[in-house]
Design a protein around this motif. Structure first.
Motif, PDB file in Angstrom:
ATOM      1  N   GLN A  31     -84.555 -20.940   3.909  1.00 34.24           N
ATOM      2  CA  GLN A  31     -83.135 -21.274   3.348  1.00 34.24           C
ATOM      3  C   GLN A  31     -82.342 -20.074   2.914  1.00 34.24           C
ATOM      4  O   GLN A  31     -82.681 -19.057   2.236  1.00 34.24           O
ATOM      5  CB  GLN A  31     -83.113 -22.116   2.127  1.00 34.24           C
ATOM      6  N   PHE A  32     -81.127 -20.147   3.201  1.00 39.10           N
ATOM      7  CA  PHE A  32     -80.170 -19.023   2.974  1.00 39.10           C
ATOM      8  C   PHE A  32     -78.928 -19.700   2.519  1.00 39.10           C
ATOM      9  O   PHE A  32     -78.413 -20.602   3.261  1.00 39.10           O
ATOM     10  CB  PHE A  32     -79.739 -18.169   3.991  1.00 39.10           C
ATOM     11  N   GLY A  33     -78.447 -19.550   1.116  1.00 41.68           N
ATOM     12  CA  GLY A  33     -76.995 -20.284   0.728  1.00 41.68           C
ATOM     13  C   GLY A  33     -76.149 -19.238   0.075  1.00 41.68           C
ATOM     14  O   GLY A  33     -76.709 -18.617  -0.621  1.00 41.68           O
ATOM     15  N   SER A  34     -74.918 -19.846  -0.153  1.00 41.50           N
ATOM     16  CA  SER A  34     -74.005 -18.930  -0.835  1.00 41.50           C
ATOM     17  C   SER A  34     -72.842 -19.647  -0.948  1.00 41.50           C
ATOM     18  O   SER A  34     -72.422 -20.726  -0.423  1.00 41.50           O
ATOM     19  CB  SER A  34     -73.378 -17.627   0.116  1.00 41.50           C
ATOM     20  N   MET A  35     -72.095 -19.490  -2.313  1.00 46.74           N
ATOM     21  CA  MET A  35     -70.768 -20.240  -2.489  1.00 46.74           C
ATOM     22  C   MET A  35     -70.172 -18.952  -3.208  1.00 46.74           C
ATOM     23  O   MET A  35     -70.332 -18.377  -3.819  1.00 46.74           O
ATOM     24  CB  MET A  35     -71.094 -21.253  -3.515  1.00 46.74           C
ATOM     25  N   ASP A  36     -68.800 -19.393  -2.696  1.00 48.10           N
ATOM     26  CA  ASP A  36     -67.859 -18.277  -3.274  1.00 48.10           C
ATOM     27  C   ASP A  36     -66.078 -18.998  -2.551  1.00 48.10           C
ATOM     28  O   ASP A  36     -65.650 -18.586  -1.680  1.00 48.10           O
ATOM     29  CB  ASP A  36     -67.661 -17.163  -2.653  1.00 48.10           C
ATOM     30  N   GLY A  37     -66.157 -20.081  -3.321  1.00 46.73           N
ATOM     31  CA  GLY A  37     -64.929 -21.102  -2.943  1.00 46.73           C
ATOM     32  C   GLY A  37     -65.368 -22.093  -2.183  1.00 46.73           C
ATOM     33  O   GLY A  37     -64.819 -23.274  -2.234  1.00 46.73           O
ATOM     34  N   GLU A  38     -66.033 -21.798  -0.924  1.00 44.61           N
ATOM     35  CA  GLU A  38     -66.888 -22.904  -0.199  1.00 44.61           C
ATOM     36  C   GLU A  38     -68.312 -22.447  -0.070  1.00 44.61           C
ATOM     37  O   GLU A  38     -68.721 -21.485  -0.401  1.00 44.61           O
ATOM     38  CB  GLU A  38     -66.130 -22.670   1.423  1.00 44.61           C
ATOM     39  N   THR A  39     -68.975 -23.558   0.325  1.00 41.49           N
ATOM     40  CA  THR A  39     -70.434 -23.364  -0.019  1.00 41.49           C
ATOM     41  C   THR A  39     -70.906 -23.121   1.663  1.00 41.49           C
ATOM     42  O   THR A  39     -70.526 -24.068   2.515  1.00 41.49           O
ATOM     43  CB  THR A  39     -71.234 -24.742  -0.292  1.00 41.49           C
TER      44      THR A  39
END
Length: 135
Positions: free
Chosen positions: A87-95
């Motif tokens: 898994q690779f995830g990020s959030m910065d205003g949107e996910t």
């Protein structure tokens, strides 16, 4: 998501759900976090998994990222074996989330599996749609 399985042009699709238990672990690098986790899967993916998640950023402010590896053991559409999910995830205003089977990690009847997992948390749980190929 309804509990069904379909196959089109060699791509199979099934739905499942999981519950997760997170345990904080010792950080491996400065400014990062670590969690060990276990999951129980039901539906088209039926079994258990255990993994490690590394994270960085400020989730409280909505700005963070994570990577994780987990070993799933059980059945996918009745086929038994194990496979590693990455898994690779990020959030910065949107996910943004990428969640797929690690190439070459399948065993038993899941040997050669390739594909992805899409998570829907809109209902408050972890419902997933799994798209995969074998061989």
């Amino acid at each position: 998501m309804s509990e069904k399985s379909t196959a089109v042009a060699g791509v199979r699709e099934t739905v499942a759900a999981f519950s997760i238990e997170l345990q904080p672990g010792d950080s491996l690098l400065e400014a990062t976090g670590r969690f060990d986790f276990t999951k129980v899967w039901t539906g088209g993916m039926d079994g258990t998994s255990a993994g490690v998640m590394l994270s960085a950023g400020d989730p409280g402010a909505g700005k963070a990222g994570y990577v994780a590896l987990e070993l799933f053991q059980g059945r996918i559409d009745g086929l038994s074996g194990s496979v590693v999910l990455q898994q690779f995830g990020s959030m910065d205003g949107e996910t943004t989330l990428y969640y797929e089977f690690a190439p070459g990690s399948g065993s038993g009847e899941l040997a050669g599996i390739r594909g992805s997992v899409e998570i829907d948390t809109s209902g408050g749980g972890h419902d997933v749609r799994v798209r995969y190929r074998l061989g």
